[in-house]
Design an enzyme around this catalytic site. Sequence first.
Site, PDB file in Angstrom:
ATOM      1  CG  ASP A  78      -2.685  -6.287  -1.567  1.00 27.78           C
ATOM      2  OD1 ASP A  78      -3.678  -6.021  -2.252  1.00 27.78           O
ATOM      3  OD2 ASP A  78      -2.746  -6.897  -0.477  1.00 27.78           O
ATOM      4  CD1 TRP A 103      -6.360 -14.117   7.930  1.00 29.20           C
ATOM      5  CD2 TRP A 103      -7.337 -12.147   8.287  1.00 29.20           C
ATOM      6  NE1 TRP A 103      -7.215 -13.885   6.889  1.00 29.20           N
ATOM      7  CE2 TRP A 103      -7.838 -12.672   7.071  1.00 29.20           C
ATOM      8  CE3 TRP A 103      -7.812 -10.902   8.719  1.00 29.20           C
ATOM      9  CZ2 TRP A 103      -8.787 -12.012   6.288  1.00 29.20           C
ATOM     10  CZ3 TRP A 103      -8.756 -10.237   7.939  1.00 29.20           C
ATOM     11  CH2 TRP A 103      -9.228 -10.801   6.737  1.00 29.20           C
ATOM     12  CB  THR A 121       0.680   0.558   5.197  1.00 26.72           C
ATOM     13  OG1 THR A 121       0.831  -0.086   3.919  1.00 26.72           O
ATOM     14  CG2 THR A 121       1.628  -0.073   6.190  1.00 26.72           C
ATOM     15  CD  GLU A 122      -5.254  -1.398   3.660  1.00 28.10           C
ATOM     16  OE1 GLU A 122      -4.528  -1.392   4.672  1.00 28.10           O
ATOM     17  OE2 GLU A 122      -5.820  -2.426   3.234  1.00 28.10           O
ATOM     18  CE1 TYR A 171      -4.462  -9.253  11.452  1.00 29.58           C
ATOM     19  CE2 TYR A 171      -5.545  -7.750   9.941  1.00 29.58           C
ATOM     20  CZ  TYR A 171      -4.978  -8.971  10.204  1.00 29.58           C
ATOM     21  OH  TYR A 171      -4.908  -9.914   9.209  1.00 29.58           O
ATOM     22  CG  HIS A 218      -5.573  -9.042  -1.550  1.00 34.83           C
ATOM     23  ND1 HIS A 218      -5.866  -7.769  -1.145  1.00 34.83           N
ATOM     24  CD2 HIS A 218      -6.296  -9.862  -0.747  1.00 34.83           C
ATOM     25  CE1 HIS A 218      -6.732  -7.809  -0.126  1.00 34.83           C
ATOM     26  NE2 HIS A 218      -7.012  -9.072   0.121  1.00 34.83           N
ATOM     27  NE  ARG A 258      -3.395  -2.805   0.331  1.00 32.49           N
ATOM     28  CZ  ARG A 258      -3.767  -3.858   1.076  1.00 32.49           C
ATOM     29  NH1 ARG A 258      -2.957  -4.320   2.031  1.00 32.49           N
ATOM     30  NH2 ARG A 258      -4.911  -4.463   0.854  1.00 32.49           N
ATOM     31  CG  ASP A 294      -5.524 -12.239   2.223  1.00 32.19           C
ATOM     32  OD1 ASP A 294      -4.701 -12.567   1.338  1.00 32.19           O
ATOM     33  OD2 ASP A 294      -5.666 -11.073   2.612  1.00 32.19           O
ATOM     34  CD  GLU A 295      -9.505  -9.593   2.956  1.00 33.12           C
ATOM     35  OE1 GLU A 295     -10.296  -9.084   3.751  1.00 33.12           O
ATOM     36  OE2 GLU A 295      -8.513  -9.002   2.502  1.00 33.12           O
TER      37      GLU A 295
HETATM   38  C1  ACM Z   1      -5.774 -10.032   5.938  1.00 32.53           C
HETATM   39  O1  ACM Z   1      -5.848  -9.220   6.867  1.00 32.53           O
HETATM   40  N1  ACM Z   1      -6.503  -9.867   4.844  1.00 32.53           N
HETATM   41  C2  ACM Z   1      -4.930 -11.191   6.025  1.00 32.53           C
END
Ligand code: ACM
Length: 709
Positions: free
Chosen positions: A212, A411, A488-489, A436, A289, A183, A344-345
Amino acid sequence: MRNVTLTTLLAGALLCLSACNQHTDKYAPNCTPVPNSYQAQQGTFSWQIATPLLVNSLTDTTIIRTALQPFRPEAPLTIMADATTSSTEQQGAICLQRVEHLQLSSDLITPESSSGSRQTNEAYRLEISPKGVTLQATTDAGLFYGLQTLIQLTDPSTGRVQAAIVEDAPRFAYRGIMIDVSRHFRSKAFIKRQIELMATYKMNRLHLHLTDAAGWRVQIDRYPRLTQLAAWRTDSLWQTWWDGSRHYCEEGTPGAYGGYYTKQDIRELVEYARRHCITIIPEIEMPAHSEEALTAYTELSCTHEPYKQADFCVGNEATFTFLEGVLDEVMELFPSHYIHVGGDEAGKASWGKCPLCQRRMKQEGLKDVNELQSYLIARMGRYLQAHGRALLGWDEIMEGGLAEGATVMSWRGEQGGRRAMESGHQVIMSPGEFCYLDSYQDAPPMQPEAMGGYLTTEKVYSYNPLPDTLDTAHNRPLMLGVQANVWTEYIPTEEHLEYMLYPRAIALAEVGWTQPEHKSWSDFRRRMENRETDRMLAAGYHPFDLRQEIGSRPESRQPIDHLAKDKPIQFNAGYWKKYPANGEQTLTDGLRGDWTYGDGHWLAFVSPKRVDVVIDLEQPTTIHRVYADFMQICGPGVFMPARVLISISDDGEQFTPLQELTYPVVKEGKASFHRFGWEGEATTRYVRYQSFPDETYGGVHFIDEIVVE
Ligand code: ACM
């Protein structure tokens, strides 16, 4: 300022350290993380600039020199042929012995003794007497950590150190920090400075989130577009870029923001970390991502459209050629046993419609897209294994079946990690609730914009990844340790990143090192406030200062009694089950929320309606105040209402408006809290409270209590 090293940190501007010299308790007060066994002895040893250090020939002196750098960089180092030096040579010296077996008199539990795992042994024994110091360990890492302890115990102004016997070993083999350099790209110098600080506190894994959507950060010779294009953007602020074009620009474009580590940079960082006994774990995100990679190499997504796809096409063999090609170069650069593949995601949206993905699912007998993701992860796991490495991934890698030999980084809470252990997989705990560090660490209105949440240093410190109920012979070897993550967004600068990291990451370092029975939050806080914060500030770091902490939301500190407490409440629109808090009682239970909507006291309302509830006071009642508090945190889409309507009724059917409030909703960087209420005098049995969303922003409405007085 950023060039100041730990040399100045320890040598300069130090507070009174003599406290440790007077210390006769069982545990050393001024050493972080707290050693697991400390016995003060009579007298002191004097460690001066000329004090000789004797090391045996097994020892890697680059590691010893690195350990000494902050305090005695010029210390005379003599290499002895034999580990057991004669007593005359030892007089007044610090003797470092790498030994075959470490004899510990205290019954220390080490990750090795409890698990028989393949991790390096980081235990050490330090005997400090007025005549000399003997430090023993079976590895260079053990010697390195023994020296960290010795340095922390030494008064830097006089060189004096209390005689003591310290026997110490980490609770967990894995004590890590993850930094998201996608980020916002972070300089090599910055990463080195964090390595120095991590080593001081005996952390040993630095996980770099290298890829990412916001930018690819590592040079890959075979795929140059990853860094010619996908490492650069024109908006420096992530939010502006994300809300705007989300486009990349060519390297060298005027105003291009971003960057990447060249192979030489990586080699330098890996070696720098090695000398600090830290392994850098690279993360290459897949299958999701990955917008940046899929814009640089469009043929690897299902639709081949740039800027549209986040997930690799798992049906296309070219995806595997690419990922394996990238991993070949990554493995060549990073000696880490673990290679993190993200996982992830994944949206997986395009896979259901993609002919290649559908064909793959048919051919491989995969029943859904989760199994397709699992196919990719398992295949990459086999690839890594064939090259002598192991796959590490976020807990989503369990969906669709966990690949053999994969290690899970948990996580989304701890459940994933616990399930992985049940099936015999190794685990690193990194649950959002405790680990986090992109969450607010203090009262959000007084803090720079953050992702949301509220995670204090104390809460990080309270974390126990292996409580007694889970601490079984089966689980112990599987629980590798803990990791703090900083996404770090909302962290655009290096100073801000350090502010989010410290002291919370240091609290987690103690979670990872010190056995629970030797931990004490009040003592940790004292060490931070009396010493570590000033040491960091003197060295040019930018930690959060616990001495300035505001703490929890005042309203949340004690229950409130009021006329609506425990009264019947009717929901004309349901609350959002994703944040159920205390269910329908939440708004009238007398308990108000803290700075985060995730604390179980805030109830969520989402489209199409927002809050619409009727409280039955059960009899005609004279009231003077009705109010509720809302919060706004734009990142996760939590907004203030544009309008609130409070009305009353005698029969619960015909309502008369008491107060209508409007609010100019604007998208702001920082979290905010606002009270919407009425004051006056009225007599009523029923009170209705409604909120209405802003037309532009909509968003989730969160309230914790409807107070009627
Ligand atoms: C994550 O926080 N998406 C691993």
